[in-house]
Design an enzyme around this catalytic site. Structure first.
Site, PDB file in Angstrom:
ATOM      1  CE  LYS A 261     -28.291  -9.543  38.883  1.00  0.00           C
ATOM      2  NZ  LYS A 261     -29.473  -9.504  38.040  1.00  0.00           N
TER       3      LYS A 261
ATOM      4  CB  CYS B  27     -56.310   3.725   6.934  1.00  0.00           C
ATOM      5  SG  CYS B  27     -54.626   4.236   6.548  1.00  0.00           S
TER       6      CYS B  27
END
Ligand code: IVH
Length: 685
Positions: free
Chosen positions: A130, A422
């Protein structure tokens, strides 16, 4: 049927008229393909003059035949047929869906019900994997693809014809099979899917571009098929397996097994299938597929059992919208629970800041997992993850582990804060328009971005500089000695002789590795540069197509899009890379240091492998698989991951498994490693 015999110019006999009609039909089909490539893909396959010749020939023949010319003939239409993407399309026959069985008991009940209804009849089942993709219905009129539509609600779907035409596994015209007369209208059903390889490459690009990655290959396939620009669909590399028919299908076969062979004969890719006559045999196949699952080039989520005989299928009928003659036996989901220890914010090569779950290590699908990306702040909030929470982790096949969601969610959840700066260099973060990702604004002054860039440059698939490890790079960056990839070749490494883990031998080896890396292939060099959206496969296509770096640097968007697998987005990114002064400066410094990528020699088109689709399977003793693939590409061959009707040659090493058997089954030429080495010019003899 006695009619006077006519000359070639006077199509009076029946045979003349038939062959004239056939030539007209095939010219129309050919011209439609060219219209599509020209108008939809912006990628004409032939020069305008040749196109005009074909069109004139069609006009002449249509006049000769003397019949009314249909409105959709290319001689009547200017350009491509009107855009109809996503318009509603009613299927000729409804698409049914499958009932699911989650354990053996449910399969036994399914089998018992069938035997109760059929009584004392011998019958067999067909077992098919499948595929985890999405169903489409392909309508062929007189052997030519006319409409392709998604499943939709089973009765009406969306028109995706233009996008479907970018899938190489789907024939535009059906091949002729001896002894089979094609019905006027034939509906072919099957699954559009994305291979594991294409999925990983796509997600890498999504991540790099700060776009949301796809959760699984099925979503990726669906998203790729629902694109307004067929060029984008084409760059996503979709595949297709046929597994059934609708309208007109009864003409092709009396059962599923023969049907699949007929579909294969018509030009479709089909999966490997098995027959079974008892539930125990069904279970054996189930277990065998479960074992094969990790090696398959595409995702499957179970197997489907179908009663083979169509007449028996008819007798069994359907309940609601699922047939009684078929069932999907699903594989258990590989999902486990673990705890998130921390949420880390990682800075990537292009500055994208990604939240990552650092988890209590846990085994999922046979592999220990302790880290999983949470993609971006929006995803993190959607999944309601926080430090200390329990989460559900999934790993499908060899797809990267994924945090599905937090469990036992607390009321009043508020997501962890996203960083304002950052986490590595402290530079401000920003967000590009239309992106969910946050990015560090530090560029190469951010050590994290620089380290990632350097790590990528020296990595194995790129410049392959052994000895230039993560730790060394980190220290060189932290000490301010290395500020760009060009710096790698400009440094005096003898000053590092007394660094821990270095020493004379290491430094000598490093110099040797640097030396060797001066002459890598153009494909590796391009990949190493880290141009956004240019992964390994794209770099190889670019190198193959342009041959030299300067040809690539000068190529405009149009020339770039003409390369297979390259869409407008990738083309724009390449253009932007070569138009930035600081990139050109880095390239010049690399050249000045003696780095000189090996230009691809114009491939001799008479090489036996030129234009051939090849599959490598098993393990090779004398050549690493990646190297073999690269060399095959240089010779003009197309190495692909799975065996299908389109494969020309299978190259089998030691312990070759299912791919080899499939190649044999399909009658594909199989050669061994010795032959491969000979073709690559690497054999001793
Ligand atoms: S047969 C009446 N065969 O599974 C039978 N379906 O849950 C119709 N699928 O909509 C489907 N692999 O998208 C069939 N080998 C296979 C399949 C398959 C995947 C999908 C298909 C279908 C869904 C049903």
């Amino acid at each position: 049927m006695s009619r006077p015999t006519g000359s070639r110019d006077d199509p009076d006999t029946l045979t003349d008229r038939t062959s004239l009609s056939q030539e007209i039909e095939s010219l129309r089909a050919e011209l439609r393909q060219h219209n599509y490539r020209y108008y939809i893909l912006d990628d004409p396959a032939i020069p305008d003059s040749e196109y005009d010749q074909l069109l004139r020939r069609l006009e002449t023949l249509e006049q000769q035949l003397g019949e009314a010319v249909p409105d959709d003939s290319p001689t009547r239409l200017v350009g491509a047929p009107p855009g109809h993407t996503f318009a509603e399309r009613k299927h000729g026959e409804a698409l049914l869906s499958l009932a699911n069985a989650f354990n053996e008991d449910e399969v036994e009940a399914f089998d018992r019900r069938i035997r109760d209804i059929l009584g004392d009849v011998d019958f067999s089942y067909i077992v098919e994997p499948k595929i985890d993709g999405l169903a489409v219905n392909l309508r062929y009129e007189n052997g030519t693809l006319s409409v392709a539509a998604t499943r939709g609600d089973g009765r009406v779907g969306e028109d995706v014809t233009d996008n479907i035409r970018t899938i190489a596994d789907i024939p535009w015209r059906l091949a002729q099979i001896d002894g089979v007369s094609l019905p006027e209208v034939l509906e072919v059903r099957g699954e559009v899917y994305m291979s594991k390889e294409a999925f990983a490459a796509l997600n890498e690009r999504q991540q790099e571009a700060g776009d949301k990655p796809f959760a699984n290959p099925r979503n990726a396939a669906a998203g790729s098929l629902r694109q307004l620009d067929a060029r984008v669909t084409r760059s996503r590399r979709l595949n297709f397996f046929a597994y059934g028919v609708g309208l007109g299908g009864e003409n092709l076969s009396t059962g599923q097994l023969k049907l699949l062979h007929a579909l294969y004969g018509l030009g479709f890719a089909i999966q490997q299938l098995e027959q079974a006559t008892s539930v125990n045999q069904l279970f054996e196949h189930y277990r065998a597929w479960q074992e094969k699952r990790p090696e398959l080039p595409y995702e499957i989520d179970g197997v489907v059992y179908k009663v083979d005989d169509f007449a028996l299928q008819q007798r069994l009928g359907a309940v609601a919208r699922s047939p009684r003659w078929a069932i999907a036996h699903k594989f258990p989901a590989e999902e486990v629970v673990t705890t998130v220890k921390h949420i880390l914010w990682q800075v990537g090569r292009t500055g994208v800041i990604t939240p990552v779950a650092d988890m209590q290590p846990v085994a999922v699908g046979g592999v220990m997992v302790s880290r999983a990306t949470l993609h971006n702040a929006e995803e993190l909030a959607r999944k309601q993850v926080y430090e200390g929470c329990r989460v559900l982790v999934r790993r499908a096949g060899d797809v990267i582990p994924e945090v599905l969601r937090a469990i036992d969610i607390e009321a009043g959840y508020s997501p962890p804060e996203t960083p304002q700066a950052c986490p590595v260099c402290g530079a401000a973060v920003f967000r590009l328009q239309d992106e969910v990702a946050i990015r560090c604004s530090g560029g190469l002054s951010c050590p994290a971005q620089l380290k990632e860039r350097l790590r990528h440059f020296v990595s194995r698939g790129a410049m392959d500089i052994e000895g230039m490890g993560e730790k060394l790079i980190a220290r060189l960056v932290d000490e301010g000695l290395l500020r760009s990839i060009a710096g790698i070749y400009e440094l005096d490494y003898t000053q590092m002789l007394d660094w821990p883990g270095m020493g004379e031998k290491k430094v000598n080896n490093l110099y040797a590795a640097l030396d060797a890396s001066h002459r890598r292939t153009l494909a590796r060099f391009l990949f190493a540069l880290g141009v956004r959206h240019v992964g390994q496969a794209t770099a190889a296509s670019l190198a193959q197509h342009f041959g030299t770096l300067s040809a690539l640097a000068e190529a405009d968007a149009e020339a770039l899009i003409a390369v297979p697998d390259i869409g407008p987005e990738v083309a724009a990114s390449i253009r932007s890379f070569f138009s930035e002064a600081h990139n050109i400066e880095v390239l010049e410094r690399l050249f000045a240091a003696g780095v000189m990528p090996l230009e691809v020699e114009q491939v001799a088109s008479d090489h036996v492998l030129h234009g051939k689709t090849v599959v490598l399977t098993g393990s090779f003793e004398h050549i690493p698989r990646r190297v073999a693939q690269e060399k095959l590409r240089q010779l003009g061959a197309r190495p692909v991951g799975s065996v299908s009707a389109k494969t020309d040659i299978a190259i089998a090493g030691e312990k070759a498994g299912s791919k080899l058997s499939k190649a044999r089954e399909l009658g594909i030429d199989v050669v061994d490693e010795a032959k491969l080495l000979e073709w690559l010019g690497l054999s001793d003899s």
